[in-house]
Every structure is written in C-alpha cells, then in structure tokens.
Design an enzyme around this catalytic site. Structure first.
Site, PDB file in Angstrom:
ATOM      1  N   GLU A 182       2.466  -0.590   6.891  1.00 34.52           N
ATOM      2  CA  GLU A 182       1.197  -0.380   6.180  1.00 34.52           C
ATOM      3  C   GLU A 182       0.683  -1.672   5.542  1.00 34.52           C
ATOM      4  O   GLU A 182       0.879  -1.913   4.351  1.00 34.52           O
ATOM      5  CB  GLU A 182       1.347   0.690   5.097  1.00 34.52           C
ATOM      6  CG  GLU A 182       0.019   1.000   4.387  1.00 34.52           C
ATOM      7  CD  GLU A 182       0.157   1.981   3.229  1.00 34.52           C
ATOM      8  OE1 GLU A 182      -0.890   2.393   2.689  1.00 34.52           O
ATOM      9  OE2 GLU A 182       1.293   2.323   2.850  1.00 34.52           O
ATOM     10  N   LYS A 219       0.005   2.390   9.485  1.00 34.51           N
ATOM     11  CA  LYS A 219      -0.881   3.039   8.516  1.00 34.51           C
ATOM     12  C   LYS A 219      -1.881   1.986   8.064  1.00 34.51           C
ATOM     13  O   LYS A 219      -1.512   0.994   7.435  1.00 34.51           O
ATOM     14  CB  LYS A 219      -0.094   3.600   7.337  1.00 34.51           C
ATOM     15  CG  LYS A 219      -0.980   4.314   6.306  1.00 34.51           C
ATOM     16  CD  LYS A 219      -0.164   5.090   5.282  1.00 34.51           C
ATOM     17  CE  LYS A 219      -1.064   5.730   4.236  1.00 34.51           C
ATOM     18  NZ  LYS A 219      -0.349   6.621   3.311  1.00 34.51           N
TER      19      LYS A 219
END
Length: 300
Positions: A182, A219
């Site tokens: 992420e 993500k």
C-alpha cells in the site's frame, strides 16, 4: 487454527475471483482515538491504552457480527494485531471471520511512518517481523497489509518507497502469506496525477522481478485517470488491486471507484461512516448495511 494448504488455496481463489470488497478494520494506536470519537466514544469514556483498545475491539466485533458483514459482499477484512489475538463470540477473530462469515483475514503489519523525506513517508522499521508473521500463520491469517505514503511526484522518493514495499513483501511471501502493498498517494497532492504515473511504472518494474509463487496484492489511491492501474491488475503476480478511500467521503470514493473496472474497495473510514455506539442494534445494522451495499456496488 494454523493455516492449512486447502484453506489457503480456497482463500486465494476467493481473493482473485470473488465479488465484493475488503473491509479495513486495522486502526492502530495513533488513529484509534479519532476512530472512536467518530463512533461516539470520547477519550473521557476510557482510561489508558488497554481500555481504549477494548472499546475499539467492541466496535470491530459489532461490525464483524452484523447481519450484512458476510461473504455475500465482503471478501476480506484487515485486522490490527490486537484484534487478531483477540476473540469474538469465543473464537479467535480470524477463525470466526473465515469459518462463520466466509471472510478472508488479513493483518496490518507496519509500525507507522517515518518523517517525510523526498516527498514520501517510508515505513518505520519492523522489528520482530518474522515472529509476527509466524504468529499470523498460526492464527490462520491469509495475508498482510503495509502502508507508506507519497506526497508529491518525486521520482526518487517514489522509487525508494516502492522498493521498500517490495522488500517487505518478499519477507511476507517467504512466510507463506500474501502481502497487500500500500503506497498511498495523498489525495491532496498538487501533483497527484503525475505521481500516479511514476508509481505505476515503479510498481510494474518490481512486479516483473517477482518469481512464481511470490504473489501480491496492491492497495492504491483511486487514480485521477480512470483505469490507470489496469496493467497492474492484469499482471500474473497480482491477485487483486484494491482501492483506499484516502479521505474521500463514502459517496465520492464510491463514485471514483466505480470508474475503475479492475479495482475493488478496501475502505476504512468510509465503511464506518455514520456508525455510533449509541445506536440501537437495528439502527447500527441498518447504517452499516447501507455502507456495505454502497461500497459493494462500487466494487462490482
């Protein structure tokens, strides 16, 4: 409930092909007081860290056991360490998620962010990571999530950020888990679109270096250019690309996400928007159900 191979494979198929979204229930020490305030629990309502985490665990348990929090619309859930080690209805949280709700459990492993340098915030060191990953396997966790931040379109900073993410990801895959990488792009960045192009290139170059079996998820902030991240979603080493809400309201995050056909949601604040400890169970379940339905529709 140590992870067995058949369960892991079933969860991998679900994450690759399932319809729905990933619930982010992983607020940690720094973000917990804010999350509790939004839920109607003031700092004066608890004393010390233990009571604070007790309150957030009750909130998460209420969400996880709500009627609409099932595999019909929720693919996975990202947990904080204490939530993984805790129990809901007498079962370890990850076990209850998978066995009773059909939801794939993930674990947040980062320890927060370093100070900004080169327009990014790298992840702080993670002492004891291998031990934590071994514990996660014993609890039946499928994958992990680790967050860093990009503030501006700085090529060096973005390259360093992504390199660190993949370095940690290799430790995670080595432990038999699937990492969610992420590198969040700040939605307020004046060079957000440019940063996203640099990020796309950096991620693709590292994905090409992964060996068979080193599968990952990403993500990412919902991009300014719709479908920008399709080449990442199509990469053979990527199970799924999920989107963070990044401070957008639920409605705006869902509207932006709906324009990206190969991304699904992994929302935190947008999932819990409008929920309150003071609500009756019927009110709480109705509000959560509305949020789940809205995020699900944007994801499919």
């Amino acid at each position: 409930m140590a992870q067995d191979k058949a369960t892991f494979q079933a969860q991998a198929v679900r994450m690759t092909t399932g319809r729905g979204f990933i619930a982010a229930l992983d607020q940690s020490g720094g973000s917990t007081p804010k999350a509790l305030r939004l839920y109607g629990v003031e700092e004066s309502d608890y004393s010390g860290e233990e009571e604070m985490f007790g309150e957030i665990h009750k909130m998460r348990a209420r969400i996880i056991t709500a009627p609409d929090f099932t595999s019909d619309k929720v693919l996975g859930a990202i947990l904080f360490e204490r939530t993984m080690r805790g129990e809901i209805e007498g079962k370890p949280t990850a076990q209850l998620l998978w066995e009773d709700r059909g939801v794939v459990p993930f674990l947040k492993i980062d320890k927060g962010l370093e100070d900004e340098a080169d327009d990014v915030q790298l992840m702080k060191p993670m002492p004891g990571l291998e031990k934590l990953l071994a514990e996660a396997v014993e609890f039946g966790i499928f994958g992990t999530k680790e967050r860093s931040v990009i503030k501006s379109a700085n090529a060096k900073g973005i390259a360093d950020n992504v390199a660190q993410q993949f370095e940690v990801a290799r430790v995670v895959t080595g432990a038999g888990l699937v990492p969610i990488i992420e590198p969040e792009v700040d939605i307020h960045s004046e060079t957000k679109a440019e940063a996203e192009v640099l990020l796309l290139d950096a991620i693709l170059s590292h994905l090409d270096g992964l060996a068979e079996g080193e599968d990952v998820m990403l993500k990412l902030t919902i991009p300014d250019v719709p479908n920008l991240y399709d080449p990442i979603a199509d990469h053979p080493r990527v199970l799924r690309v999920v989107a963070l809400s990044g401070g957008y309201s639920t409605d705006e995050a869902c509207a932006r996400l709906a324009q990206n056909g190969k991304m699904i949601a992994s929302f935190s604040r947008a999932l819990t928007e409008g929920l309150s400890k003071q609500q009756s169970d019927a009110e709480f379940n109705a509000a959560l159900g509305d949020n789940i339905d809205k995020i699900y529709r944007a994801s499919v």
